[in-house]
Design a protein around this motif. Structure first.
Motif, PDB file in Angstrom:
ATOM      1  N   PHE A  32      48.111  43.248  35.466  1.00 39.76           N
ATOM      2  CA  PHE A  32      49.111  43.238  34.392  1.00 39.76           C
ATOM      3  C   PHE A  32      49.308  44.645  33.838  1.00 39.76           C
ATOM      4  O   PHE A  32      50.449  45.079  33.606  1.00 39.76           O
ATOM      5  CB  PHE A  32      48.685  42.268  33.285  1.00 39.76           C
ATOM      6  N   GLN A  33      48.214  45.373  33.619  1.00 45.22           N
ATOM      7  CA  GLN A  33      48.324  46.749  33.133  1.00 45.22           C
ATOM      8  C   GLN A  33      49.133  47.599  34.111  1.00 45.22           C
ATOM      9  O   GLN A  33      49.968  48.409  33.714  1.00 45.22           O
ATOM     10  CB  GLN A  33      46.938  47.360  32.904  1.00 45.22           C
ATOM     11  N   ALA A  50      40.725  47.089  30.182  1.00 47.33           N
ATOM     12  CA  ALA A  50      41.206  46.337  31.346  1.00 47.33           C
ATOM     13  C   ALA A  50      40.035  45.840  32.184  1.00 47.33           C
ATOM     14  O   ALA A  50      39.039  46.529  32.365  1.00 47.33           O
ATOM     15  CB  ALA A  50      42.130  47.206  32.192  1.00 47.33           C
ATOM     16  N   ASP A 107      42.882  41.375  34.199  1.00 45.12           N
ATOM     17  CA  ASP A 107      44.169  41.826  33.673  1.00 45.12           C
ATOM     18  C   ASP A 107      44.610  43.196  34.175  1.00 45.12           C
ATOM     19  O   ASP A 107      45.684  43.664  33.800  1.00 45.12           O
ATOM     20  CB  ASP A 107      44.183  41.776  32.148  1.00 45.12           C
TER      21      ASP A 107
END
Length: 135
Positions: free
Chosen positions: A41-42, A34, A38
């Motif tokens: 998003f995780q 990550a 992102d």
């Protein structure tokens, strides 16, 4: 990750469920990979998918696994089909369950989608069986 985002309890629950289904190795790889780009998003998938939907009491992990495989196959999400076929080692969904799910995909989403899903599952089973033999 130093701070727990959003709903802390839901995130912690989601992380535990995600690890139980996908395995520590997969989750650790996702966390290490990550980036600032992102990471949100995780956090979203950990909290929403794993901490909300997968953690609900209505379906067992086995049942959620079967439904998830059918949906992913119907939508043509090949990498996710492979990931969730591997996860059946942790959810209790059997190869027979997967076959039945993909037969439903053939009728309700089309033979090509089911054909692709069966091929992916066979490849994953071959990998899994090889890993079992190497143990």
């Amino acid at each position: 990750m130093d701070e727990v985002p959003g709903n802390a309890a839901r995130y912690r629950t989601g992380l535990a469920v995600r690890r139980a289904v996908l395995g520590d190795r997969h989750v650790d790889r996702a966390e290490i990979a990550a980036t600032d780009f992102d990471q949100p998003f995780q956090e979203l998938i950990t909290e929403a998918a794993w901490g909300t939907v997968w953690a609900r009491p209505g379906f067992s992990k086995r049942e959620r696994s079967i439904v998830t495989l059918a949906l992913l196959a119907a939508l043509g999400h090949d990498e996710e089909v492979a990931l969730h076929v591997r996860a059946t080692a942790n959810t209790g969904a059997t190869r027979e369950d997967i076959c039945e799910a993909f037969l439903h995909v053939a009728i309700y989403a089309g033979v090509p989608a089911a054909n692709r899903a069966f091929r992916i599952a066979k490849d994953v089973f071959s990998e899994m069986d090889g890993a079992d033999d190497a143990s």
